[in-house]
Scaffold this motif. Structure first.
Motif, PDB file in Angstrom:
ATOM      1  N   LEU A  82       0.843  -1.205   0.000  1.00 51.03           N
ATOM      2  CA  LEU A  82       0.000   0.000   0.000  1.00 51.03           C
ATOM      3  C   LEU A  82       0.873   1.249   0.000  1.00 51.03           C
ATOM      4  O   LEU A  82       0.564   2.242  -0.672  1.00 51.03           O
TER       5      LEU A  82
ATOM      6  N   ARG B  47       2.029   1.895  -3.445  1.00 45.71           N
ATOM      7  CA  ARG B  47       0.954   2.437  -4.295  1.00 45.71           C
ATOM      8  C   ARG B  47       0.713   3.902  -3.976  1.00 45.71           C
ATOM      9  O   ARG B  47       0.547   4.730  -4.873  1.00 45.71           O
ATOM     10  N   ALA B  48       0.647   4.212  -2.676  1.00 46.87           N
ATOM     11  CA  ALA B  48       0.373   5.594  -2.287  1.00 46.87           C
ATOM     12  C   ALA B  48       1.453   6.529  -2.803  1.00 46.87           C
ATOM     13  O   ALA B  48       1.169   7.612  -3.335  1.00 46.87           O
TER      14      ALA B  48
ATOM     15  N   LEU C 131       1.193   6.975  -6.614  1.00 49.57           N
ATOM     16  CA  LEU C 131       0.056   7.814  -6.947  1.00 49.57           C
ATOM     17  C   LEU C 131       0.367   9.277  -6.658  1.00 49.57           C
ATOM     18  O   LEU C 131       0.086  10.178  -7.467  1.00 49.57           O
TER      19      LEU C 131
ATOM     20  N   ILE D 139       0.300  12.354  -9.301  1.00 52.04           N
ATOM     21  CA  ILE D 139      -0.534  13.557  -9.168  1.00 52.04           C
ATOM     22  C   ILE D 139       0.313  14.806  -9.323  1.00 52.04           C
ATOM     23  O   ILE D 139      -0.061  15.752 -10.033  1.00 52.04           O
TER      24      ILE D 139
ATOM     25  N   LEU E 252      -7.736  16.772  -9.101  1.00 49.99           N
ATOM     26  CA  LEU E 252      -6.468  16.324  -8.513  1.00 49.99           C
ATOM     27  C   LEU E 252      -6.421  16.656  -7.029  1.00 49.99           C
ATOM     28  O   LEU E 252      -5.928  15.870  -6.211  1.00 49.99           O
TER      29      LEU E 252
ATOM     30  N   ALA F 105      -8.259  14.115  -5.170  1.00 51.39           N
ATOM     31  CA  ALA F 105      -7.490  12.876  -5.041  1.00 51.39           C
ATOM     32  C   ALA F 105      -6.420  13.017  -3.957  1.00 51.39           C
ATOM     33  O   ALA F 105      -6.225  12.115  -3.129  1.00 51.39           O
TER      34      ALA F 105
ATOM     35  N   LEU G  92      -7.897  12.745  -0.612  1.00 46.77           N
ATOM     36  CA  LEU G  92      -8.259  11.375  -0.303  1.00 46.77           C
ATOM     37  C   LEU G  92      -7.036  10.606   0.202  1.00 46.77           C
ATOM     38  O   LEU G  92      -7.120   9.814   1.144  1.00 46.77           O
ATOM     39  N   ILE G  93      -5.893  10.867  -0.437  1.00 48.69           N
ATOM     40  CA  ILE G  93      -4.685  10.156  -0.006  1.00 48.69           C
ATOM     41  C   ILE G  93      -4.219  10.654   1.358  1.00 48.69           C
ATOM     42  O   ILE G  93      -3.908   9.879   2.254  1.00 48.69           O
TER      43      ILE G  93
ATOM     44  N   GLY H 104      -7.374  10.506   4.094  1.00 50.78           N
ATOM     45  CA  GLY H 104      -8.100   9.252   4.236  1.00 50.78           C
ATOM     46  C   GLY H 104      -7.285   8.225   4.991  1.00 50.78           C
ATOM     47  O   GLY H 104      -6.263   8.532   5.603  1.00 50.78           O
ATOM     48  N   ASP H 105      -7.754   6.981   4.924  1.00 51.03           N
ATOM     49  CA  ASP H 105      -7.070   5.926   5.663  1.00 51.03           C
ATOM     50  C   ASP H 105      -5.690   5.644   5.109  1.00 51.03           C
ATOM     51  O   ASP H 105      -4.820   5.137   5.806  1.00 51.03           O
ATOM     52  N   ALA H 106      -5.501   5.959   3.807  1.00 47.28           N
ATOM     53  CA  ALA H 106      -4.204   5.674   3.195  1.00 47.28           C
ATOM     54  C   ALA H 106      -3.096   6.480   3.852  1.00 47.28           C
ATOM     55  O   ALA H 106      -1.926   6.111   3.798  1.00 47.28           O
TER      56      ALA H 106
ATOM     57  N   SER I  19      -2.125   6.772   6.721  1.00 46.99           N
ATOM     58  CA  SER I  19      -1.272   6.125   7.723  1.00 46.99           C
ATOM     59  C   SER I  19      -0.201   5.267   7.077  1.00 46.99           C
ATOM     60  O   SER I  19       0.676   4.762   7.767  1.00 46.99           O
ATOM     61  N   PHE I  20      -0.274   5.094   5.758  1.00 44.87           N
ATOM     62  CA  PHE I  20       0.771   4.295   5.117  1.00 44.87           C
ATOM     63  C   PHE I  20       1.778   5.160   4.383  1.00 44.87           C
ATOM     64  O   PHE I  20       2.744   4.660   3.827  1.00 44.87           O
TER      65      PHE I  20
ATOM     66  N   VAL J  63      -6.303   8.759 -12.271  1.00 45.49           N
ATOM     67  CA  VAL J  63      -5.667   9.019 -10.980  1.00 45.49           C
ATOM     68  C   VAL J  63      -6.717   9.127  -9.863  1.00 45.49           C
ATOM     69  O   VAL J  63      -6.567   8.566  -8.782  1.00 45.49           O
ATOM     70  N   VAL J  64      -7.812   9.837 -10.175  1.00 49.30           N
ATOM     71  CA  VAL J  64      -8.879   9.970  -9.177  1.00 49.30           C
ATOM     72  C   VAL J  64      -9.440   8.597  -8.829  1.00 49.30           C
ATOM     73  O   VAL J  64      -9.652   8.262  -7.655  1.00 49.30           O
TER      74      VAL J  64
ATOM     75  N   ALA K 293      -7.047   6.785  -6.636  1.00 52.12           N
ATOM     76  CA  ALA K 293      -7.064   7.295  -5.259  1.00 52.12           C
ATOM     77  C   ALA K 293      -8.207   6.659  -4.490  1.00 52.12           C
ATOM     78  O   ALA K 293      -8.065   6.261  -3.330  1.00 52.12           O
TER      79      ALA K 293
ATOM     80  N   LEU L 187      -7.333   3.121  -3.710  1.00 54.41           N
ATOM     81  CA  LEU L 187      -6.336   3.075  -2.641  1.00 54.41           C
ATOM     82  C   LEU L 187      -6.995   3.267  -1.286  1.00 54.41           C
ATOM     83  O   LEU L 187      -6.731   2.535  -0.317  1.00 54.41           O
ATOM     84  N   GLN L 188      -7.876   4.256  -1.231  1.00 51.08           N
ATOM     85  CA  GLN L 188      -8.602   4.517   0.015  1.00 51.08           C
ATOM     86  C   GLN L 188      -9.352   3.262   0.467  1.00 51.08           C
ATOM     87  O   GLN L 188      -9.311   2.883   1.643  1.00 51.08           O
TER      88      GLN L 188
ATOM     89  N   ALA M 146      -6.930   0.610   1.668  1.00 52.11           N
ATOM     90  CA  ALA M 146      -6.354   0.985   2.962  1.00 52.11           C
ATOM     91  C   ALA M 146      -7.368   0.729   4.060  1.00 52.11           C
ATOM     92  O   ALA M 146      -7.056   0.126   5.091  1.00 52.11           O
TER      93      ALA M 146
ATOM     94  N   ILE N 222      -7.003  -1.930   7.146  1.00 52.35           N
ATOM     95  CA  ILE N 222      -7.056  -1.523   8.548  1.00 52.35           C
ATOM     96  C   ILE N 222      -8.116  -2.319   9.308  1.00 52.35           C
ATOM     97  O   ILE N 222      -7.879  -2.825  10.405  1.00 52.35           O
TER      98      ILE N 222
END
Ligand SMILES: CC(C)(COP(=O)(O)OP(=O)(O)OC[C@H]1O[C@@H](n2cnc3c(N)ncnc32)[C@H](O)[C@@H]1OP(=O)(O)O)[C@@H](O)C(=O)NCCC(=O)NCCS
Ligand SMILES: CC(C)(COP(=O)(O)OP(=O)(O)OC[C@H]1O[C@@H](n2cnc3c(N)ncnc32)[C@H](O)[C@@H]1OP(=O)(O)O)[C@@H](O)C(=O)NCCC(=O)NCCS
Lengths: 336, 336
Positions: A41, A44-45, A48, A52, A74, A77, A80-81, A84-86, A88-89, B16-17, B20, B23-24, B27, B31
């Motif tokens: 993850l 990926r993050a 991405l 962007i 953008l 997006a 969101l990264i 969001g939950d991502a 933490s990675f 990309v959107v 994202a 990915l969310q 993730a 979790i």
């Protein structure tokens, strides 16, 4: 004991040992699996995120209306990264030197959003608890001074108070550093401000508190220091009220749809901000005034220790920094 | 820009959107999955732990030879749970009040054994770095005192040193609390010892450093304090050497087979311990002596501030505590 029940115990022990081994295996495989999932993850993050960035820099050559729309996409997006939950990675923001000095390289990031909110809330209630003491402690000292102590503060309670301040500011600075690592947008200045306050508390501890005769004059510096502290208490109480409400709005929104939080979050409390800020400006002016008074006492009066000069300079510095940063915050907010 | 490449950018942004969002989702599902897996491991570990306890209490009614063997088995199982990977899923030891006061309720447990070792190693190297300063700083002050300052320490460098001590002990106490949460068996006393040292540094900061005339006599307290600090530096250096080697033995064994670590871990360094301890005892005796000297100066000499009395009492207290805890450690070790 009968032979039979002895055998039963033996068997049970054997089973327990077996289970312990199994547990160890499951635990170690869970840890390994999770860490490789997290690793992928993370990649990926990162990919991405750099994608962007690349796209964003290529937008300028497009017709402006389309560019605006794509820019918006953008931005969404990115939010969101990063929110969001991502988030933490994503690679940890490097520990600040301050946090590292005190607690070493241990990870203090919470991976759950809920936990993050809880940490923030605890920070707020810590501030609430201390803000009251902030008012009570110095005002009690000042009242007792003119009521019982005959204009002459005894050293011990003042030093106790200064030690408490030192402890308090250290705690605030540590917590704010941790909040920052957990994704708070707190401006670095508010943390530096607490470093300055820590230095000031430390310096004031070494400040000799002289007694009679001529006490009122010799203790002018200490007295001003206490006045400043009371003022800090008022500022903190007001700010807490406002920021607590802001967090609640945010949690309420965040539960429903996270995306709105990023843009419309202050909707409910914007009015309060315009009420809070004039008060903050007055307090900041007062802070600078106390600083200048301290400098004056040091240069023309009886008290000319280096401690008084240092505190004076620090206060003026903090006032200027607080003012510019409050103004900048307002400017950023009014742009939306 | 051509129509074609505009379309390409639009497409890319859309992708990309989309990514994202994916990915969310990944993730958040990772979790959730991890936390439910952890939950179930936690329950298994707890159930097993209480099972072991129950079995252990039923052993006494068995023939003693068998009971010993089963006791051994149960001990092995307990070690596997508490020292193995499963340990990170056992319920957190409650945060001590001290840690809570400074950094709030954030989780500071590392789930990987490797990370735990790294934290411990960083703690050791932090101690190494400071132990040297611990020797250099006060000895420089004492040398300059008789060489340049004409037996009369100026206030500022001494206060700087005391502030540094305060910061240092706070850092050590925080780190040790964190180590404890990460499964270290450090005795609570060594942490209390650092709380005492923190209080002592704080108290000594408020300690007025008087100048001429009659300086040597008035500064007797400060001088003794510096002597104690140098002695601490020696103790720390010796202890570090020993403990670092112990950690390495442990890592080396731990990598091969964890179970051996629990029983035979000190094998390589036990000899050192018998060499270290007499030195420690002498230092502890010296600590008590300095404390008593301080008390004497306070009661019969010229310096009778409360700071001197408090520091004297704290030093005696620390010496007694250090001594009893070192003896207890030795007794526990010699039992195996
Ligand atoms: C001006 C002010 C009210 C703006 O607050 P705000 O609307 O929360 O500001 P922002 O939107 O920029 O906040 C971004 C983040 O920083 C935090 N933050 C802002 N000011 C902070 C401060 N002074 N201390 C700690 N955290 C602060 C917010 O809680 C928010 O955190 P989050 O991202 O985790 O939610 C606030 O900064 C303030 O009170 N400043 C004046 C302080 C002062 O001058 N004190 C001394 C007077 S003598
Ligand atoms: C006696 C002594 C050498 C024993 O050390 P030891 O063999 O590591 O003791 P234990 O096996 O009980 O250690 C258990 C844990 O506590 C830690 N520990 C022991 N003494 C410690 C101390 N004084 N400070 C910090 N941690 C300590 C060990 O590192 C070990 O940690 P781990 O479980 O993470 O590996 C050590 O406690 C010591 O040096 N004490 C004297 C300190 C002193 O008196 N100083 C002042 C002199 S004036």
């Amino acid at each position: 004991m009968e032979m039979q029940s002895i055998e039963k115990v033996e068997e049970e022990v054997e089973r327990v040992v077996e289970q312990a081994k199994e547990l160890q295996d499951s635990a170690s495989s869970l840890i390994n699996r999770t860490s490789s999932d997290e690793q992928s993850l993370r990649q990926r993050a990162l990919a991405l995120d750099s994608n962007i960035r690349r796209l964003r820099s290529s937008l300028h050559s497009l017709p402006s209306k389309l560019a605006d729309k794509l820019e918006d996409d953008l931005h969404r997006a990115t939010c969101l990264i990063y929110d969001g939950d991502a988030s933490s990675f994503l690679p940890n923001k490097a520990h600040g030197r301050f946090l590292r000095m005190f607690i070493g390289p241990i990870n203090v990031r919470a991976s759950h959003k809920d936990v993050q909110f809880k940490v923030k809330e605890e920070y707020n209630s810590y501030r609430d608890r201390t803000a009251l003491l902030f008012l009570l402690f110095p005002s009690t000292l000042l009242i007792l001074r003119s009521w019982i102590w005959d204009e002459c503060l005894p050293a011990f309670p003042v030093q106790l108070y200064q030690a408490w301040l030192l402890f308090l500011y250290t705690g605030l600075a540590l917590r704010e550093n941790i909040l920052r690592l957990n994704g708070s947008d707190i401006r670095p200045w508010w943390i530096y401000h607490h470093y300055c306050a820590m230095i000031m508390a430390l310096v004031s501890l070494t400040w000799e508190i002289k007694g009679q005769p001529n006490c009122a004059q010799k203790q002018r510096g200490v007295q001003l220091f206490l006045l400043w502290a009371m003022m800090q208490g008022v500022a903190m109480l007001l700010q807490n009220r406002y920021q607590r409400q802001r967090l609640y709005t945010r949690i309420a929104l965040g539960k429903a749809k996270r995306m709105d939080v990023v843009w419309g979050e202050t909707a409910g409390v914007d009015g309060q901000l315009w009420l809070l800020c004039p008060v903050l400006f007055i307090l900041q002016g007062f802070e600078a005034y106390v600083g200048l008074l301290l400098l004056k006492t040091a240069f023309v009066g009886v008290v000319s220790e280096w401690q008084v000069i240092t505190c004076g300079i620090l206060l003026v510095l903090m006032a200027v920094g607080n003012f510019t940063n409050t103004v900048q915050t307002l400017m950023v907010k009014s742009r939306f």
